[in-house]
Design a protein around this motif. Structure first.
Motif, PDB file in Angstrom:
ATOM      1  N   HIS A   3       0.853  -1.185   0.000  1.00 62.69           N
ATOM      2  CA  HIS A   3       0.000   0.000   0.000  1.00 62.69           C
ATOM      3  C   HIS A   3       0.891   1.238   0.000  1.00 62.69           C
ATOM      4  CE1 HIS A   3      -3.697  -2.315   1.094  1.00 62.69           C
ATOM      5  NE2 HIS A   3      -2.810  -3.078   1.724  1.00 62.69           N
ATOM      6  N   LYS A   5       0.610   5.675  -0.203  1.00 61.51           N
ATOM      7  CA  LYS A   5      -0.278   6.827  -0.094  1.00 61.51           C
ATOM      8  C   LYS A   5       0.357   8.050  -0.750  1.00 61.51           C
ATOM      9  CE  LYS A   5      -2.607   5.426   4.186  1.00 61.51           C
ATOM     10  NZ  LYS A   5      -2.950   5.820   5.581  1.00 61.51           N
ATOM     11  N   GLY A   6      -0.498   8.920  -1.283  1.00 61.19           N
ATOM     12  CA  GLY A   6      -0.021  10.151  -1.907  1.00 61.19           C
ATOM     13  C   GLY A   6       0.894   9.883  -3.091  1.00 61.19           C
ATOM     14  N   ALA A  25      -4.699   9.078  -4.390  1.00 61.45           N
ATOM     15  CA  ALA A  25      -4.697   9.095  -2.931  1.00 61.45           C
ATOM     16  C   ALA A  25      -3.944   7.889  -2.385  1.00 61.45           C
ATOM     17  CB  ALA A  25      -6.127   9.126  -2.400  1.00 61.45           C
ATOM     18  N   ARG A  26      -4.090   6.752  -3.069  1.00 67.01           N
ATOM     19  CA  ARG A  26      -3.344   5.568  -2.644  1.00 67.01           C
ATOM     20  C   ARG A  26      -3.187   4.618  -3.834  1.00 67.01           C
ATOM     21  NH1 ARG A  26      -8.450   3.551  -1.118  1.00 67.01           N
ATOM     22  NH2 ARG A  26      -8.623   1.260  -1.332  1.00 67.01           N
ATOM     23  N   GLU A  28      -2.146   0.301  -4.669  1.00 68.27           N
ATOM     24  CA  GLU A  28      -1.951  -1.030  -4.105  1.00 68.27           C
ATOM     25  C   GLU A  28      -1.472  -1.969  -5.201  1.00 68.27           C
ATOM     26  OE1 GLU A  28      -5.391  -2.477  -2.087  1.00 68.27           O
ATOM     27  OE2 GLU A  28      -5.636  -0.672  -0.851  1.00 68.27           O
TER      28      GLU A  28
END
Length: 197
Positions: A3, A5-6, A25-26, A28
């Motif tokens: 994961h 983020k940003g 935003a994220r 995966e």
């Protein structure tokens, strides 16, 4: 799954200008592919100012699979670690798998990679240079010998820095930048050895 983020992903044209920027935003890594969530895509015009085109469209918030993003998590880990901390094997793998990166990004990395092979030869090459130099100046006093040794040392160090700079700035091939000082000193030493006859 991994994961992040940003996330910011930038795509460039062949000339190095910005073509596209994706903000998410994220992200995966699922089942061998990257998925972006709550993302937007901004396209840029092919001008000197990288002018944004239309307002960036939003991608579906539920997630979008990015099959074209062929970066594995282990490759991403190499991106995040300082280049000097990587093993030679990891450097070679990175340069092989990321051949699509622009030269301005890979040139400094290639110079450092090749310097790992060039530096172990420094002692031998300086010795091969010093033997004919010492034979030619064997009748001079000790102070002159010490002075010449210091001049050779600083000259070799200066040539290392010049070669690394030229390689990083893409003025010469990266491998040549790493081997520059060795080539100059080895060639000079061989010429002096030949002239002793």
């Amino acid at each position: 799954p991994l994961h992040l983020k940003g996330v910011r992903i930038t795509g460039e044209r062949a000339d190095g200008s910005k073509q596209q920027e994706i903000l998410a935003a994220r992200a995966e890594f699922l089942d061998g592919s990257w998925w972006l969530f709550d993302a937007s895509v901004q396209e840029f015009r092919a001008d000197a100012f990288a002018t944004p085109q239309a307002p960036p469209p939003r991608l579906p918030p539920a997630g979008v699979e990015m099959r074209s993003l062929n970066v594995r998590p282990e490759d991403l880990a190499m991106d995040l670690r300082p280049w000097t901390f990587l093993s030679t094997r990891d450097m070679a793998r990175f340069l092989y798998t990321r051949r699509d990166l622009p030269k301005r990004v890979t040139a400094p990395r290639k110079v450092y990679y090749h310097s790992r092979f060039a530096m172990p030869w420094a002692s031998l090459i300086v010795t091969l240079f010093a033997i004919p130099m010492g034979a030619r100046n064997s009748r001079q006093n000790m102070l002159t010998g010490v002075f010449l040794a210091l001049v050779c040392f600083f000259s070799y160090y200066a040539l290392i820095q010049v070669g690394l700079f030229l390689g990083r700035e893409q003025m010469i091939w990266p491998w040549l930048g790493a081997w520059f000082s060795n080539i100059v000193f080895l060639t000079t030493g061989l010429v002096m050895t030949r002239n002793l006859r």
